[in-house]
Design a protein around this motif. Sequence first.
Motif, PDB file in Angstrom:
ATOM      1  N   SER A   1       0.832  -1.211   0.000  1.00 18.26           N
ATOM      2  CA  SER A   1       0.000   0.000   0.000  1.00 18.26           C
ATOM      3  C   SER A   1       0.864   1.259   0.000  1.00 18.26           C
ATOM      4  O   SER A   1       0.512   2.274  -0.606  1.00 18.26           O
ATOM      5  CB  SER A   1      -0.917  -0.005   1.216  1.00 18.26           C
ATOM      6  N   VAL A   2       2.009   1.180   0.675  1.00 20.32           N
ATOM      7  CA  VAL A   2       2.921   2.326   0.739  1.00 20.32           C
ATOM      8  C   VAL A   2       3.629   2.515  -0.606  1.00 20.32           C
ATOM      9  O   VAL A   2       3.809   3.641  -1.075  1.00 20.32           O
ATOM     10  CB  VAL A   2       3.935   2.156   1.899  1.00 20.32           C
TER      11      VAL A   2
ATOM     12  N   SER B   1     -10.786   3.961   7.597  1.00 23.04           N
ATOM     13  CA  SER B   1     -10.929   2.514   7.817  1.00 23.04           C
ATOM     14  C   SER B   1     -12.329   2.202   8.308  1.00 23.04           C
ATOM     15  O   SER B   1     -12.937   1.211   7.898  1.00 23.04           O
ATOM     16  CB  SER B   1      -9.945   1.966   8.859  1.00 23.04           C
ATOM     17  N   GLY B   2     -12.849   3.064   9.192  1.00 25.85           N
ATOM     18  CA  GLY B   2     -14.190   2.868   9.753  1.00 25.85           C
ATOM     19  C   GLY B   2     -15.256   2.862   8.681  1.00 25.85           C
ATOM     20  O   GLY B   2     -16.256   2.154   8.775  1.00 25.85           O
TER      21      GLY B   2
ATOM     22  N   GLY C   1     -10.325   0.084   1.791  1.00 21.49           N
ATOM     23  CA  GLY C   1      -9.269  -0.911   1.879  1.00 21.49           C
ATOM     24  C   GLY C   1      -7.950  -0.266   2.265  1.00 21.49           C
ATOM     25  O   GLY C   1      -7.830   0.956   2.262  1.00 21.49           O
ATOM     26  N   VAL C   2      -6.963  -1.119   2.565  1.00 19.65           N
ATOM     27  CA  VAL C   2      -5.710  -0.599   3.118  1.00 19.65           C
ATOM     28  C   VAL C   2      -4.989   0.353   2.163  1.00 19.65           C
ATOM     29  O   VAL C   2      -4.421   1.358   2.591  1.00 19.65           O
ATOM     30  CB  VAL C   2      -4.788  -1.755   3.595  1.00 19.65           C
ATOM     31  N   THR C   3      -5.046   0.093   0.857  1.00 19.28           N
ATOM     32  CA  THR C   3      -4.341   0.982  -0.088  1.00 19.28           C
ATOM     33  C   THR C   3      -5.033   2.341  -0.173  1.00 19.28           C
ATOM     34  O   THR C   3      -4.371   3.383  -0.148  1.00 19.28           O
ATOM     35  CB  THR C   3      -4.244   0.327  -1.483  1.00 19.28           C
TER      36      THR C   3
ATOM     37  N   LYS D   1     -12.748  11.240  -1.487  1.00 20.83           N
ATOM     38  CA  LYS D   1     -12.521   9.905  -2.033  1.00 20.83           C
ATOM     39  C   LYS D   1     -13.816   9.120  -1.877  1.00 20.83           C
ATOM     40  O   LYS D   1     -14.437   9.133  -0.818  1.00 20.83           O
ATOM     41  CB  LYS D   1     -11.382   9.205  -1.242  1.00 20.83           C
ATOM     42  N   TRP D   2     -14.208   8.444  -2.969  1.00 21.67           N
ATOM     43  CA  TRP D   2     -15.465   7.683  -2.947  1.00 21.67           C
ATOM     44  C   TRP D   2     -15.189   6.200  -2.715  1.00 21.67           C
ATOM     45  O   TRP D   2     -14.225   5.649  -3.232  1.00 21.67           O
ATOM     46  CB  TRP D   2     -16.224   7.875  -4.261  1.00 21.67           C
TER      47      TRP D   2
END
Lengths: 125, 136
Positions: free
Chosen positions: A87-88, B29-30, B34-36, B133-134
């Motif tokens: 991701s980074v 995150s809530g 996703g992580v990216t 961001k959507w």
Amino acid sequence: MAIGTISVIKVRDILLVTVPPDPDDDTVTDLQESVLRAMEIHEARGLVLDISTVETIDSFFARTVTETAKMVGLMGGLTVLAGMRASVAVTTTQLGLKLGKTLTALDVDRAMDLLETKLEMRGSS
Amino acid sequence: MTTPNDGEMTIGNENDIVMARKTVREVASGLGFGVTDVTRIVTAASELTRNIYLYAGSGVMRWRIINDSHPLRGVELIFEDHGPGIADIEQAMQPGYTSGKGLGMGLPGSKRLMDELEIHSVAGEGTTVKIRKWLR
């Protein structure tokens, strides 16, 4: 919030630094100073920066790391950036950050191997 | 524990940049990013709060979860300061352009990381940057 102190570990003639997950600017600056001091004291030949727990790399962090690698280079050492998260990597590239010619490795193990090979190629000093 | 749908925090020192990153990470995150995408949003927030700190000295970050009126859900972050303002926004959006203190990556980079970026700035009065961001 407490500022994480940076510990520099010496393994043979290589310095190993684990970067905390979400370092503030002072911690990043402190990292640079600690690393350069340790290079001098231990007469190290290489540096592995473990960034496997780092969740965000912004322009300040990237600039400081690139600078540090350059400074270590001036002192005769090689730097390997180890363990960048997927991701980074995506974010850093899309943000447009350049990490210069800094060597990279998937993890610390591979970084140590890479450094050993590179240092052997240079010949013993 | 439920996270509220909006909030704001003051940006006045380097540590506030870290706190802003933490807050934005929790909010994004809530909401289910996703992580990216979380990393993209947090990194943009880091750049824009640092801009406030570097160029204006202090300002405010406001965040809001968009879940009404729009078919998509998303997150909106607003960075507002009463600093010197940006004289030439087109120039400020050029990668590599900096008025001196930065790398020139903050604004153009944040635009690439987000779905939307809007800037309103009046020289001598201040700057407001809105990013969105959507969730897909």
